[in-house]
Motif scaffolding. Structure first.
Motif, mmCIF file in Angstrom:
data_model
loop_
_atom_site.group_PDB
_atom_site.id
_atom_site.type_symbol
_atom_site.label_atom_id
_atom_site.label_comp_id
_atom_site.label_asym_id
_atom_site.label_seq_id
_atom_site.Cartn_x
_atom_site.Cartn_y
_atom_site.Cartn_z
ATOM 1 N N GLY A 73 58.929 12.634 56.393
ATOM 2 C CA GLY A 73 59.693 12.679 55.162
ATOM 3 C C GLY A 73 60.299 14.039 54.904
ATOM 4 N N VAL A 74 59.681 15.072 55.468
ATOM 5 C CA VAL A 74 60.212 16.440 55.353
ATOM 6 C C VAL A 74 61.086 16.768 56.555
ATOM 7 N N HIS A 75 60.526 16.611 57.737
ATOM 8 C CA HIS A 75 61.245 17.055 58.930
ATOM 9 C C HIS A 75 62.426 16.151 59.286
ATOM 10 N N GLY A 76 62.369 14.896 58.862
ATOM 11 C CA GLY A 76 63.552 14.057 59.043
ATOM 12 C C GLY A 76 64.718 14.585 58.238
ATOM 13 N N GLY A 77 64.432 15.028 57.008
ATOM 14 C CA GLY A 77 65.475 15.599 56.174
ATOM 15 C C GLY A 77 65.993 16.922 56.676
ATOM 16 N N LEU A 78 65.157 17.639 57.421
ATOM 17 C CA LEU A 78 65.553 18.934 57.974
ATOM 18 C C LEU A 78 66.374 18.797 59.254
ATOM 19 N N LEU A 79 66.013 17.850 60.094
ATOM 20 C CA LEU A 79 66.547 17.797 61.454
ATOM 21 C C LEU A 79 67.687 16.807 61.645
ATOM 22 N N ALA A 80 68.000 16.033 60.640
ATOM 23 C CA ALA A 80 69.052 15.030 60.807
ATOM 24 C C ALA A 80 70.407 15.688 61.044
ATOM 25 N N ASP A 81 71.090 15.249 62.090
ATOM 26 C CA ASP A 81 72.460 15.688 62.362
ATOM 27 C C ASP A 81 73.385 14.778 61.557
ATOM 28 N N LEU A 82 73.860 15.271 60.436
ATOM 29 C CA LEU A 82 74.620 14.441 59.500
ATOM 30 C C LEU A 82 75.996 14.073 60.019
ATOM 31 N N PRO A 85 76.431 9.074 62.685
ATOM 32 C CA PRO A 85 76.156 7.926 61.803
ATOM 33 C C PRO A 85 74.765 7.348 62.000
ATOM 34 N N GLU A 86 74.278 7.351 63.237
ATOM 35 C CA GLU A 86 72.959 6.773 63.482
ATOM 36 C C GLU A 86 71.850 7.590 62.825
ATOM 37 N N HIS A 87 72.050 8.945 62.728
ATOM 38 C CA HIS A 87 71.065 9.780 62.037
ATOM 39 C C HIS A 87 71.083 9.488 60.541
ATOM 40 N N LEU A 91 68.001 7.896 58.181
ATOM 41 C CA LEU A 91 67.497 8.457 56.935
ATOM 42 C C LEU A 91 67.483 7.406 55.828
ATOM 43 N N GLU A 92 68.585 6.656 55.740
ATOM 44 C CA GLU A 92 68.684 5.626 54.705
ATOM 45 C C GLU A 92 67.635 4.534 54.912
ATOM 46 N N GLU A 93 67.434 4.142 56.175
ATOM 47 C CA GLU A 93 66.471 3.087 56.469
ATOM 48 C C GLU A 93 65.063 3.458 56.032
ATOM 49 N N HIS A 94 64.717 4.733 56.202
ATOM 50 C CA HIS A 94 63.350 5.163 55.906
ATOM 51 C C HIS A 94 63.239 5.868 54.555
ATOM 52 N N GLY A 95 64.322 5.874 53.797
ATOM 53 C CA GLY A 95 64.267 6.460 52.465
ATOM 54 C C GLY A 95 64.044 7.959 52.467
#
Length: 526
Positions: A73-82, A85-87, A91-95
């Motif tokens: 929940g923390v590191h997904g928000g940090l590491l997502a390459d915005l 689209p798949e990233h 994020l949306e899928e896992h809230g």
């Protein structure tokens, strides 16, 4: 350049300097604050709205706080390459909400080292979550801004207030963060290696080694004006890096290098009242005496010409009498383990003299690191000593007790002189120093020549090398170096031995009637 606004920031810091004013600016910009532990409490006490990390991870802090941010929940928000689209979809899928700004500084392991904390306390000061967040945010600098230094709060806040952070700013902040992590980890690695049993690992021969430090001074230039330079301090280090500048201009690169050489040399004589004068990283005078002023005066008189503009190191706190003698000639730097109020008042009349005070003389042991093209040379410090009973008298004549005392002094002094090195000494003071020559004969000649010049300037009837002893940092490859020393008037010599022509050198000493001692230890200094 396109600016990226921040909607959500994660703040988790040990050093809370400037934290609240910075967070207040973020809140005014509509940034949502997410935080942990003590940082969250500090922000809430300031009346700021904060979302606890546990509310995002849906998992409480555990294991005495060892685990709190280590969660998707923390590191997904940090590491997502915005930009992918798949990233974004993941994020949306896992809230998971993206995080655009991370503010993190690390548990103060370096401070704990310097405070002499126990091994158990040091282990608990090794940060895990902070470096993980920092590394993740720094890797994703394309989308995440990262602050690891409170000095950068204003820069980031101003950028956000102007519309957002630029890629150039985020890259610069990421580079600083990776350097901070490297220095932090290198301190931990060094401590772990030093506290590991000697039969398991050698500090100086680890397969992987890291060395780091924090810049404590940005210098005007390096050895020469066209070179840039900075002064970095390693955690737990003593010596010149821990010195307090009491007065004088900022230190130059060369001041630090000379000061380090002077402090190391005087530390070797720390059991005695000693003074060292250094010029261009070489001692131009070392002396031991009954009081500090006399020790300084005898060290200076070894080579009064070179002492002008030199660096002075003392083994005892600076007193008034010594300060008055030092102030009588131009001196760049004075280093001592303390100073009396009267001595401070004397040097205050010479505001250009840089006065450095240290808490104590540095250890002679440790690890030495030197950069070379594409790499590093690492070795243990030259703290080698040879007891008198372990030395060998190679000649028919043994040294007298007075000669033994001067030989021991000269042997300790010569190791601080650049190779090839020859030192003449008498009455526990250097009277001639020959340094850094390609030929040992030339070093012996230069040292004798300087001694003769100093004696002439002082109005003395004969050269100071007459009746002296001599020390050579390495063996004599031929007898000519020894013969030069004999011609200068020395009556005893100390050297490592080990040359294929030792027999010739010993025969030359016997023919001259001088004593020669072999130590079996070399003291090259490059």
């Amino acid at each position: 350049m396109t600016a990226t606004p921040v909607r959500r920031a994660l703040l988790s810091v040990w050093d809370k300097t400037g934290l609240v004013p910075f967070a207040e600016r973020l809140v005014k910009l509509g940034v949502e604050l997410v935080s942990t532990g003590g940082t969250s409490r500090a922000l809430k006490e300031a009346g700021l709205p904060v979302v606890d990390v546990a509310d995002i991870t849906r998992f409480p802090e555990m294991l005495d706080g060892r685990v709190k941010t280590l969660h998707p929940g923390v590191h997904g928000g940090l590491l997502a390459d915005l930009s992918k689209p798949e990233h974004v979809a993941a994020l949306e899928e896992h809230g998971i909400g993206p995080i655009g700004l991370v503010v993190s500084n690390l548990y103060p392991f370096e401070n704990a080292i310097e405070a002499g904390k126990s091994p158990a306390e040091l282990v608990e000061t090794i940060d895990v979550g902070g470096p993980s967040m920092t590394r993740g945010a720094a890797k994703n600098f394309a989308h995440v801004a990262l602050v690891v230094d409170p000095d950068d709060y204003d820069t980031v806040a101003e950028a956000l207030e102007a519309g957002g952070t630029t890629l150039a700013l985020r890259r610069r902040l990421a580079a600083k963060a990776f350097a901070r992590l490297a220095a932090y980890d290198s301190t931990i690695a060094a401590w772990m290696a030093e506290t590991t049993a000697a039969d398991e690992v050698s500090v100086d021969h680890r397969v992987w080694a890291a060395f780091g430090g924090k810049r404590v001074a940005e210098m005007r230039y390096g050895e020469n004006p066209h070179q840039s330079a900075g002064f970095y301090r390693a955690a737990g280090g003593g010596g010149i890096a821990s010195a307090r500048i009491v007065q004088g201009k900022a230190l130059s690169y060369n001041n630090v290098a000379d000061g380090d050489a002077a402090l190391a040399a005087v530390a070797d004589f720390g059991d005695d009242v000693a003074a060292v004068v250094v010029k261009h990283a070489n001692p131009c005078g070392i002396a031991i005496a009954g009081d500090l002023a006399e020790a300084y005066e005898q060290a200076r008189l070894c080579d009064p010409v070179s002492a002008f503009g030199g660096v002075v190191a003392l083994s005892r706190p600076l007193d008034k009498a010594t300060a008055e003698k030092i102030a009588a000639i131009f001196t760049e730097v004075v280093i001592a383990p303390g100073a009396t109020d009267e001595a401070l008042a004397v040097l205050a009349t010479k505001p250009n003299v840089r006065l450095l005070l240290v808490d104590g003389l540095p250890s002679l042991s440790g690890t030495m690191v030197r950069s070379v093209g594409g790499g590093l040379l690492v070795q243990s410090a030259d703290d080698g000593r040879v007891a008198r009973e372990a030395m060998t008298v190679a000649t028919r004549r043994a040294p007298t007790e007075a000669e033994w005392a001067d030989l021991a002094f000269a042997w300790r002094a010569v190791k601080h002189v650049k190779s090839n090195a020859i030192v003449y000494a008498r009455d526990r003071r250097t009277v001639g120093v020959g340094a850094g020559q390609m030929s040992r004969v030339d070093s012996a000649r230069i040292a004798a020549w300087k001694a003769a010049d100093a004696a002439k300037e002082a109005g003395e009837a004969e050269t100071r090398t007459k009746g002296s002893v001599a020390a050579s940092d390495a063996f004599f490859p031929f007898a000519d170096g020894l013969e030069t020393i004999v011609a200068a008037g020395a009556t005893a010599v100390i050297q490592p031995g080990g040359s294929r022509r030792d027999d010739e050198v010993i025969a030359a000493a016997d023919a001259a009637g001088i004593a020669m001692v072999m130590t079996g230890m070399r003291h090259f200094r490059h």
